[in-house]
Design a protein around this motif. Structure first.
Motif, short mmCIF file in Angstrom:
data_model
loop_
_atom_site.label_atom_id
_atom_site.label_comp_id
_atom_site.label_asym_id
_atom_site.label_seq_id
_atom_site.Cartn_x
_atom_site.Cartn_y
_atom_site.Cartn_z
N GLY A 118 7.36 0.32 -9.04
CA GLY A 118 8.52 -0.69 -9.31
C GLY A 118 8.94 -1.47 -8.13
N LYS A 119 9.12 -0.48 -7.01
CA LYS A 119 9.70 -1.49 -5.57
C LYS A 119 9.01 -2.48 -5.26
N ILE B 230 0.86 -1.18 0.14
CA ILE B 230 0.01 0.01 0.19
C ILE B 230 0.88 1.29 -0.05
N VAL B 231 0.67 2.37 -0.87
CA VAL B 231 1.34 3.51 -0.90
C VAL B 231 0.45 4.62 -0.98
N ALA B 232 0.54 5.40 0.05
CA ALA B 232 0.03 6.65 0.21
C ALA B 232 0.13 7.49 -1.02
N MET C 289 1.22 1.47 5.87
CA MET C 289 1.62 1.61 4.23
C MET C 289 2.99 1.27 3.98
N ASP C 290 3.31 0.87 2.87
CA ASP C 290 4.82 0.51 2.69
C ASP C 290 5.53 1.76 2.35
N ASP C 291 4.70 2.59 1.66
CA ASP C 291 5.45 3.95 0.95
C ASP C 291 4.49 5.11 1.12
N HIS C 292 4.96 6.25 0.53
CA HIS C 292 4.56 7.53 0.64
C HIS C 292 4.76 8.49 -0.65
#
Length: 93
Positions: free
Chosen positions: A88-89, A50-52, A70-73
């Motif tokens: 892509g990550k 999940i990316v914000a 969340m995994d990223d932002h």
């Protein structure tokens, strides 16, 4: 937020590769939706990256997103390059 949670909950594992989560939504914000997705019984669904994607761009906003699961932002406005790099990550192939 409630729609996102329902869609993930009712999906088959592998249907979603990644969730781009807005933070400011009616009825249930992105932090609450992420927490509910992370608590799903099916670990394959609960672990979808999940990316914000949000205008909340301060460091404390990023930390809050990570803290809720969340995994990223990605802060708005963002470039397509930044979006593709971030996706892509977490996506296969």
């Amino acid at each position: 937020g409630t729609v996102a949670v329902d869609k993930v909950r009712n999906s088959e594992p592998g249907y979603y590769d990644l969730i781009l989560m807005d933070i400011q939504m009616p009825y249930m914000n992105g932090y609450q939706a992420t927490s509910l997705i992370r608590s799903l019984d099916n670990p394959d669904l609960a672990q979808i990256p999940i990316v914000a994607m949000t205008a909340n761009a301060f460091d404390e906003d990023k930390q809050k997103a990570l803290k809720c699961g969340m995994d990223d932002h990605i802060a708005k406005p963002f470039t397509v390059q930044k979006l593709l790099e971030t996706m892509g990550k977490y996506m296969k192939g």
